[in-house]
Design a protein around this motif. Sequence first.
Motif, short mmCIF file in Angstrom:
data_model
loop_
_atom_site.label_atom_id
_atom_site.label_comp_id
_atom_site.label_asym_id
_atom_site.label_seq_id
_atom_site.Cartn_x
_atom_site.Cartn_y
_atom_site.Cartn_z
N UNK A 1 0.66 -1.02 -0.11
CA UNK A 1 -0.01 0.35 0.28
C UNK A 1 1.58 1.14 0.00
N UNK A 2 1.05 2.00 -0.65
CA UNK A 2 1.36 3.47 -0.88
C UNK A 2 0.41 4.88 -0.51
N UNK A 3 1.37 5.25 0.21
CA UNK A 3 0.16 6.71 0.10
C UNK A 3 0.48 8.58 -0.42
N UNK A 4 0.11 9.73 -0.64
CA UNK A 4 0.66 10.15 -1.02
C UNK A 4 -0.18 11.55 -0.92
N UNK A 5 0.34 11.93 -0.79
CA UNK A 5 -0.10 13.68 -0.14
C UNK A 5 -0.04 14.65 -1.56
N UNK A 6 -1.68 15.36 -1.90
CA UNK A 6 -1.72 15.89 -2.89
C UNK A 6 -1.82 17.29 -3.11
N UNK A 7 -0.96 18.39 -3.65
CA UNK A 7 -1.54 19.38 -3.97
C UNK A 7 -2.27 20.17 -4.88
N UNK A 8 -4.04 19.85 -5.48
CA UNK A 8 -3.61 20.10 -6.64
C UNK A 8 -3.99 22.24 -7.19
N UNK A 9 -3.09 22.46 -8.12
CA UNK A 9 -3.33 23.45 -8.80
C UNK A 9 -3.98 24.27 -10.12
N UNK A 10 -5.37 25.17 -9.88
CA UNK A 10 -5.69 25.33 -11.51
C UNK A 10 -7.19 25.33 -11.53
N UNK A 11 -7.97 25.68 -11.85
CA UNK A 11 -9.55 26.26 -12.04
C UNK A 11 -10.45 24.13 -10.72
N UNK A 12 -9.88 24.54 -9.70
CA UNK A 12 -10.18 22.83 -9.21
C UNK A 12 -11.03 23.35 -8.19
N UNK A 13 -12.02 24.59 -7.92
CA UNK A 13 -12.85 24.53 -7.14
C UNK A 13 -14.20 25.24 -8.30
N UNK A 35 -10.38 17.98 -0.16
CA UNK A 35 -11.11 19.10 0.16
C UNK A 35 -10.27 20.60 -0.51
N UNK A 36 -11.30 21.39 -0.74
CA UNK A 36 -11.04 22.35 -1.19
C UNK A 36 -10.10 23.34 0.05
N UNK A 37 -9.47 24.04 -0.46
CA UNK A 37 -8.05 25.20 0.80
C UNK A 37 -8.90 26.58 0.39
N UNK A 38 -8.39 27.40 1.43
CA UNK A 38 -8.97 28.31 1.28
C UNK A 38 -8.37 29.64 0.21
N UNK A 39 -7.03 29.22 -0.42
CA UNK A 39 -6.20 29.32 -1.37
C UNK A 39 -6.95 29.18 -3.02
N UNK A 40 -7.59 28.53 -3.18
CA UNK A 40 -8.19 27.82 -3.90
C UNK A 40 -7.88 26.65 -4.62
N UNK A 41 -6.63 26.05 -4.03
CA UNK A 41 -6.15 25.11 -4.26
C UNK A 41 -7.34 23.90 -4.04
N UNK A 42 -6.92 22.47 -4.12
CA UNK A 42 -7.26 21.42 -3.79
C UNK A 42 -6.61 20.33 -2.78
N UNK A 43 -6.68 19.79 -1.57
CA UNK A 43 -5.58 18.94 -1.41
C UNK A 43 -5.94 17.60 -0.92
N UNK A 44 -5.49 16.35 -1.44
CA UNK A 44 -5.72 14.84 -1.24
C UNK A 44 -4.95 14.46 -0.49
N UNK A 45 -5.71 13.53 0.05
CA UNK A 45 -4.34 12.12 1.23
C UNK A 45 -4.27 11.70 -0.04
N UNK A 46 -3.85 10.02 -0.32
CA UNK A 46 -4.67 8.90 -0.63
C UNK A 46 -4.07 8.14 -0.72
N UNK A 47 -4.53 6.73 0.08
CA UNK A 47 -4.42 5.55 -0.27
C UNK A 47 -3.93 4.47 -0.73
N UNK A 48 -3.04 3.77 -1.37
CA UNK A 48 -3.45 2.37 -1.87
C UNK A 48 -2.29 1.43 -3.12
N UNK A 49 -2.68 0.96 -3.99
CA UNK A 49 -1.89 0.37 -4.67
C UNK A 49 -1.28 1.19 -5.52
N UNK A 50 0.16 1.35 -5.36
CA UNK A 50 0.86 1.87 -6.44
C UNK A 50 0.65 2.13 -7.58
N UNK A 51 0.36 1.49 -8.55
CA UNK A 51 -0.45 1.69 -10.08
C UNK A 51 -1.63 2.52 -9.78
#
Length: 91
Positions: A1-13, A35-51
């Motif tokens: 199992x892998x885990x990645x934390x992401x901040x997504x930038x762009x027109x995402x809200x 979840x949406x962040x106050x700076x207009x980005x979206x934050x993701x914390x995800x776990x799963x198989x690497x592929x």
Amino acid sequence: MARKHMIVHGRVQGVGFRATAKQIADQLNIQGWVKNKSDGTVEIDAEGESDHLSHFIDQLNQGPSPFAKVSAIDITESETEKGYKKFKIVE
């Protein structure tokens, strides 16, 4: 199992990004949250198989909803798992 934390930038809200990200995560058996962040980005914390996580990130990069436009995703890999049971939208 892998885990990645992401901040997504762009027109995402306000464009259905979180709901579509959840739908993709559910299809790929990925657990975590988005979840949406106050700076207009979206934050993701995800776990799963690497592929599965790689495929998830690829789909997010393409702009998962018709009106979303992803300009960049900052990704941090984590060694520790949180043991999420499902993928949810956090308000």
